[in-house]
Scaffold this active site. Sequence first.
Site, short mmCIF file in Angstrom:
data_model
loop_
_atom_site.label_atom_id
_atom_site.label_comp_id
_atom_site.label_asym_id
_atom_site.label_seq_id
_atom_site.Cartn_x
_atom_site.Cartn_y
_atom_site.Cartn_z
N ASP A 96 -52.66 -31.34 -45.22
CA ASP A 96 -51.80 -31.04 -44.06
C ASP A 96 -51.00 -29.75 -44.20
OD1 ASP A 96 -52.65 -33.54 -43.30
OD2 ASP A 96 -50.64 -34.35 -42.98
N HIS A 241 -51.14 -31.85 -49.28
CA HIS A 241 -50.61 -30.73 -48.49
C HIS A 241 -51.00 -29.39 -49.09
CE1 HIS A 241 -48.00 -34.16 -47.50
NE2 HIS A 241 -47.80 -33.57 -46.34
#
Length: 279
Positions: A96, A241
Site C-alpha cells: 500500500d 507498505h
Amino acid sequence: MTDNYLKRQKMIISIVAIASTITACSITPGTSPQVGLNQPMSKIHTAQVQNPAKDPLPPSAKVENLTFTVPAKFQGKTVYKVPLSSNEKVIALSIDDGPWPKTTLEMLDILKQNDVKVTFFWVGQALQANPDLAKQVVAEGHAIGNHTWHHWYRRMDEATAKSEIDRTSDLIYKTTGVKTALFRPPGGFLNNGLAAYAKSQKDAVIMWSLTSADTDPHAKPQAFVNNVLKGAKPGSIVLMHDGGGDRHRTVEALPQIISGLKKQGYRFVTIPELLKMAQ
C-alpha cells in the site's frame, strides 16, 4: 557589355531570387516556424513540431491496457481472505501507499529476482508525483488497486468519497492504461463513506487477513518476517507498505518473507488471481 551578356545576368539573378523565396517558405521537418516574440506557440502547434523520436510515447503505446476485474460473487463485497476449494498453498502479498521513490524500485527489484507478482494499492497523490514508476510497476506484471487520492481516514460525504476514489481511478487509467475494480480503504476504515461508495460501483473492498505490522515505528525487520511466516494460511492476503513514510525496514524484510513462504510451500498470486480461485 553586350546586350546578351546583360540579359543572361538578369536571368541568373531572377533564378536565384526565386530559389531563395522557395527556401524561405519551406519548414524543415522537426523545426518550428519563427513566431513573434510576444506570441508563444500553442500547445497544439508545439506538439506538431516536436521531434517524435525524442518525445516519450503515451502510456497506451507503452503498456498494454489491463482491466483487473473481480468475479460477480465479490462485486460490492468486503474481502479479508479467500476460501479455496483445494486448500492450495497460495498467498497474495499486497503493498500500500505508493508508488514511492526509491522504496518501490527496491521492492520491484526484489520481486523480479524472486519471480513474484503482488498487488499494489496506489494513493492518487503518490501516483501523480511518480508516473514513470507507476508505468514500470504495471509493465512488470503486478496488479493494481485504488487506495484513494489523499489517504484520509475521516468521515466523508458521498461527493467527497466519490472524488477520492474516482479521481484516483481516472489517473491510474490515464497514466498506465489500467482499470481496476479493487479498492482498499486507508487504515482499513469501513464506515467513513469510502467503502460504501466503492461497493455502490461494484468494486471489491479488499482488506487483509494477515499484516506484517510494518508501520510499527519500533519494530525491527525480523518482526515483520515473523508476523507473516507465523500467520500464513492458504488464501491469505498480506498487508505491507512501500509508501507513506520511510519503508526501508520493509524492503529489508521482503526477501526473507518471500524465501520463508516459499520454504513453507507457498506460491504467490495477485489478488485478482486469488479471487478467481475461490470456491
